[in-house]
Design an enzyme around this catalytic site. Structure first.
Site, short mmCIF file in Angstrom:
data_model
loop_
_atom_site.label_atom_id
_atom_site.label_comp_id
_atom_site.label_asym_id
_atom_site.label_seq_id
_atom_site.Cartn_x
_atom_site.Cartn_y
_atom_site.Cartn_z
N ASN A 32 54.87 0.11 14.06
CA ASN A 32 55.00 -1.17 13.42
C ASN A 32 54.24 -2.28 14.27
OD1 ASN A 32 56.34 -1.48 15.89
ND2 ASN A 32 58.19 -2.54 15.12
N ASN A 118 65.80 -3.08 19.88
CA ASN A 118 64.88 -2.40 19.25
C ASN A 118 64.99 -0.89 19.56
OD1 ASN A 118 62.05 -2.09 17.80
ND2 ASN A 118 61.61 -1.20 19.85
N THR A 144 63.14 8.68 30.11
CA THR A 144 62.53 8.55 31.54
C THR A 144 63.53 8.90 32.64
OG1 THR A 144 61.75 6.45 32.72
CG2 THR A 144 63.56 5.97 31.14
N SER A 179 66.40 -1.12 35.10
CA SER A 179 66.24 -2.48 34.26
C SER A 179 67.01 -2.22 32.96
CB SER A 179 64.64 -2.30 34.00
OG SER A 179 64.33 -1.45 33.08
N TYR A 181 65.20 -2.03 30.16
CA TYR A 181 64.56 -1.29 29.63
C TYR A 181 65.18 0.16 29.64
CZ TYR A 181 61.24 2.82 29.45
OH TYR A 181 60.69 3.91 29.05
N HIS A 182 65.12 0.73 31.17
CA HIS A 182 65.74 1.81 31.58
C HIS A 182 67.17 2.07 31.23
CE1 HIS A 182 62.16 1.54 34.59
NE2 HIS A 182 62.06 2.54 34.31
N LYS A 185 67.39 3.53 27.62
CA LYS A 185 66.85 4.87 27.34
C LYS A 185 68.24 5.82 27.75
CE LYS A 185 62.38 4.90 26.77
NZ LYS A 185 61.89 5.56 25.36
N VAL A 254 51.19 -3.45 46.45
CA VAL A 254 52.27 -2.71 46.65
C VAL A 254 53.62 -3.48 46.77
CG1 VAL A 254 53.42 -1.10 48.54
CG2 VAL A 254 51.19 -0.87 47.75
N ARG A 324 61.07 -6.95 41.91
CA ARG A 324 61.93 -6.07 41.52
C ARG A 324 63.22 -5.99 42.34
NH1 ARG A 324 59.00 -1.36 37.89
NH2 ARG A 324 57.28 -2.65 37.33
N VAL A 325 64.36 -5.91 42.10
CA VAL A 325 65.60 -5.25 42.59
C VAL A 325 65.63 -3.71 42.84
CG1 VAL A 325 68.15 -5.19 42.96
CG2 VAL A 325 66.75 -7.39 42.16
#
Ligand code: NAD
Ligand code: USQ
Length: 400
Positions: A32, A118, A144, A179, A181-182, A185, A254, A324-325
């Site tokens: 899409n 999504n 992942t 996250s 996102y993770h 999954k 890093v 990030r944490v």
């Protein structure tokens, strides 16, 4: 085999479609163009220019003599999702079509909601479409390694035998994703396992590590066949970013101490793993998990590798305030033998591979947008961390 590649306009989906087509399969792609839209939202672009999908497909036909069918639409639309499965009649579906950036999912509420809607809704629509049209279709789904997080025990391939109060069972490996996102999954994995259990679907969940690289045998045949290459603070993955940072004179970023260890793999091995999973399908009713990576490195080790190989001056900078944490030093030992057992011969992260990546980065150095390199998304929700990203206001109002 008739194979439908969902997300076939993306970084991994496009070269996978080409590989499968080159190897004689009948391939269709679905997309899409959401990924191209995130670029517009973020004000960045793929470092390597990419042709629009119709042009890519035309060029592929000229180069290879093979056709690829294209279906443009959104998997979160159940009617579209179902009709694509009905019209293409695939024997296998490779599902790459999700919002895949952890930082993007952590920008704010709207981006977290969008990511999970999504990803989870698209995947669920797909499970229904397969169950309703042809439950024998083999689903190969990109998950992942980040689903597992970084526990203080060895990570197994999907399942772990647990003895509890004298009783023993093999259960899904505990998930501690880092996250939204993770997390999407993890939700997908549960839904897929459930659909296999209740409807008898067959599925392979590929828990993939962080991918690096840009060129594959097929994309290298013509510049118009190139796949995308992200280096920005939101979509760029760590090793690809370090190579672009090196050639543009930016210190290698890093985050924190750099002891974060991740399973990594070459983009060429992504293609090989997906093909191996397709050629050795899961049985009816089987939900299986392969850990798809070839080597583990800490972030600092990867920065040091790039700095050693890069011929010019290259400085490593520890970004003291990790956006990030996450654990910056931890135990990490993850099993990854199932794809090797099927015959995977990995491309390892050695000097020629890093040199190849640096060459790609060097070739397009003029396209690097310096403003896009630094991380902009904060995991923490503190007053000082807000607003964290220029995309916030737009997305909050429109809810995407
Ligand atoms: P990508 O964003 O480049 O490609 C995903 C494609 O899916 C895009 O072209 C996008 O437009 C499309 N898409 C997204 N939502 C869609 C929807 N609702 N309907 C139709 N199309 C949609 O990502 P990628 O790097 O190629 O990753 C592909 C998959 O592999 C993702 O599921 C990702 O989570 C997984 N993965 C990627 C990596 C990596 O390092 N790149 C590592 C592990 C797992
Ligand atoms: N990192 C840095 N510096 C940077 C970028 C990242 O130190 O400039 C660190 C991060 O803090 C993290 C690690 O490198 O500890 C990996 O970050 P990443 O952005 O390369 O990867 P990640 O956010 O985990 O996501 C990527 C893909 C995602 C996929 C995942 C595989 O975007 O789609 O699911 O890799 S895994 O990490 O195994 O979960």
């Amino acid at each position: 085999m008739r194979i439908l590649v969902l997300g076939g306009d993306g970084y991994l989906g496009w070269p996978t479609a080409l590989r499968l087509s080159w190897h004689g399969h009948d391939v269709g792609v679905v997309d899409n163009f959401a990924r191209r839209g995130y670029d517009l939202e973020m004000g960045v672009d793929s470092l390597v220019p990419i042709a629009p999908l119709p042009r890519r497909i035309r060029r592929w036909r000229e180069v290879s003599g093979s056709a690829i069918d294209a279906f443009v639409g959104d998997l979160t639309d159940p009617v579209f999702c179902s009709s694509v499965i009905e019209r293409f009649e695939p024997e296998a579906v490779v599902h790459f079509a999700e919002q895949r950036s952890a930082p993007y999912s952590m920008i704010d509420r709207a981006h977290a909601v969008y990511t999970q809607t999504n990803n989870v809704m698209g995947n669920l629509n797909l499970l229904y479409a397969i169950a309703e049209h042809d439950p024998s279709i083999h689903l190969v789904k990109l998950g992942t390694m980040g689903e597992y997080g970084t526990p203080n025990i060895d990570i197994e391939e999907g399942f772990i035998e647990i003895t509890h109060k004298g009783r023993t069972d093999v259960l899904p490996f505990p998930k501690q994703p880092g996250s939204f996102y993770h997390l999407s999954k993890v939700h997908d994995s549960h839904n897929i396992a459930f659909a296999c259990r209740i409807w008898g679907l067959r599925a392979t969940d590929l828990n993939q590590g962080v991918v690096y690289g840009q060129e594959t045998d097929e994309t290298g045949l013509d510049p118009e066949l190139a796949t995308r290459f992200d280096y920005d603070g939101v979509f760029g993955t760590v090793l690809n970013r370090f190579c672009v940072q090196a050639v543009s004179g930016h210190p290698l970023t890093v985050y924190g101490k750099g002891g974060q260890t991740r399973g990594m793999l070459d983009i060429r091995d992504t293609l090989a793993c997906v093909e191996l999973a397709l050629l050795h399908p899961a049985a009816e009713g089987e939900y299986r998990v392969f850990n798809q990576f070839t080597e583990s490195f800490s972030v600092l080790e990867m920065a040091q590798l790039v700095a050693e190989v890069y011929p010019g001056t290259c400085r490593i900078e520890h970004v003291a305030d990790n956006p990030r944490v996450e654990k910056e030093e931890h135990y990490y030992n993850a099993a990854h033998s199932k794809l090797l057992d099927l015959g995977l011969v990995p491309h390892l992260l050695e000097e020629p591979t890093i040199k190849g990546l640096l060459t790609v980065a060097e070739r397009y150095r003029d396209r690097v947008e310096p403003h896009a390199i630094s991380p902009t998304v904060q995991w923490r929700r503190t007053a000082s961390a807000l607003p964290s990203h220029p995309g916030v206001e737009l997305a909050e109002h429109h809810d995407r």
